[in-house]
Design a protein around this motif. Structure first.
Motif, short mmCIF file in Angstrom:
data_model
loop_
_atom_site.label_atom_id
_atom_site.label_comp_id
_atom_site.label_asym_id
_atom_site.label_seq_id
_atom_site.Cartn_x
_atom_site.Cartn_y
_atom_site.Cartn_z
N LYS A 23 0.69 -1.19 0.02
CA LYS A 23 -0.03 -0.04 0.08
C LYS A 23 0.91 1.37 -0.06
O LYS A 23 0.59 2.13 0.60
CB LYS A 23 -1.01 0.12 1.14
N TYR A 24 1.69 1.45 -0.94
CA TYR A 24 2.78 2.36 -1.02
C TYR A 24 2.06 3.58 -1.02
O TYR A 24 2.42 4.76 -0.30
CB TYR A 24 3.73 2.14 -2.10
N GLU A 25 1.06 3.91 -2.12
CA GLU A 25 0.35 5.25 -2.28
C GLU A 25 -0.37 5.56 -0.83
O GLU A 25 -0.46 6.89 -0.61
CB GLU A 25 -0.59 4.90 -3.37
N LYS A 26 -0.84 4.50 -0.27
CA LYS A 26 -1.69 4.88 1.12
C LYS A 26 -0.78 5.67 1.93
O LYS A 26 -1.02 6.54 2.73
CB LYS A 26 -2.28 3.87 1.41
N TYR A 78 2.31 6.98 1.77
CA TYR A 78 2.87 8.16 1.33
C TYR A 78 2.15 9.19 0.71
O TYR A 78 2.68 10.18 -0.05
CB TYR A 78 4.21 7.70 0.34
N ASP A 79 0.92 9.18 0.74
CA ASP A 79 0.08 10.20 0.41
C ASP A 79 0.21 10.43 -1.21
O ASP A 79 0.20 11.53 -1.52
CB ASP A 79 -0.12 11.38 1.12
N ILE A 80 0.24 9.39 -2.02
CA ILE A 80 0.63 9.59 -3.28
C ILE A 80 -0.92 9.33 -4.01
O ILE A 80 -1.23 8.30 -3.80
CB ILE A 80 1.37 8.51 -3.89
N PRO A 81 -1.52 10.18 -4.71
CA PRO A 81 -2.80 9.90 -5.43
C PRO A 81 -2.66 9.06 -6.43
O PRO A 81 -1.66 8.78 -6.96
CB PRO A 81 -3.04 11.52 -5.90
N LYS A 82 -3.83 8.34 -6.70
CA LYS A 82 -3.78 7.43 -7.69
C LYS A 82 -4.06 7.96 -8.97
O LYS A 82 -4.34 9.15 -9.21
CB LYS A 82 -5.30 6.61 -7.54
N SER A 122 -5.34 12.54 -12.38
CA SER A 122 -5.96 13.22 -13.82
C SER A 122 -6.97 14.00 -13.65
O SER A 122 -7.04 15.00 -14.41
CB SER A 122 -6.26 12.12 -14.73
N LYS A 123 -7.81 13.53 -12.83
CA LYS A 123 -9.15 14.35 -12.65
C LYS A 123 -8.82 15.73 -12.04
O LYS A 123 -9.23 17.03 -12.25
CB LYS A 123 -10.08 13.76 -11.56
N THR A 124 -7.80 15.85 -10.91
CA THR A 124 -7.58 16.98 -10.33
C THR A 124 -6.51 17.90 -11.50
O THR A 124 -6.68 19.24 -11.37
CB THR A 124 -6.50 16.89 -9.09
N ASP A 125 -5.96 17.34 -12.37
CA ASP A 125 -4.95 18.10 -13.08
C ASP A 125 -6.14 18.84 -14.16
O ASP A 125 -5.97 19.95 -14.54
CB ASP A 125 -4.24 17.29 -14.23
#
Length: 89
Positions: free
Chosen positions: A60-63, A65-69, A74-77
């Motif tokens: 669960k690397y993204e979880k 280290y707070d890295i967005p999926k 892409s939605k935030t961009d």
């Protein structure tokens, strides 16, 4: 709903238990000789409804280290781009 026999349900239960037992043995590194006190090894029937979720930092690397999926990123961009277009036009 189909009328299924007991042997069908036994087969399905045994199949899922064996699949999860292989995950416990090979992915988690538990063997009968070494970790015979682990409840999944001594009583494999517990695996019939058990969830084998792993929440370690490697899985669960993204979880951790707070890295967005990628889909969220892409939605935030796109939202940021729309905001820039709105304010700079």
């Amino acid at each position: 709903m189909k009328n299924r026999s007991r042997s069908y349900y036994r087969h399905q239960r045994k199949r899922t238990i064996n699949r999860k037992l292989e995950i416990v043995r090979y992915a988690w590194g538990l063997n009968k000789a070494e970790d015979s006190e682990h409840p999944f090894i001594t009583h494999p029937g517990k695996l019939s409804k058990a969830k084998l979720n792993c929440s370690c930092k490697m899985c669960k690397y993204e979880k951790h280290y707070d890295i967005p999926k990628p889909n969220v990123k892409s939605k935030t961009d796109l939202m940021q781009q729309d905001i820039k277009e709105y304010f700079y036009e």
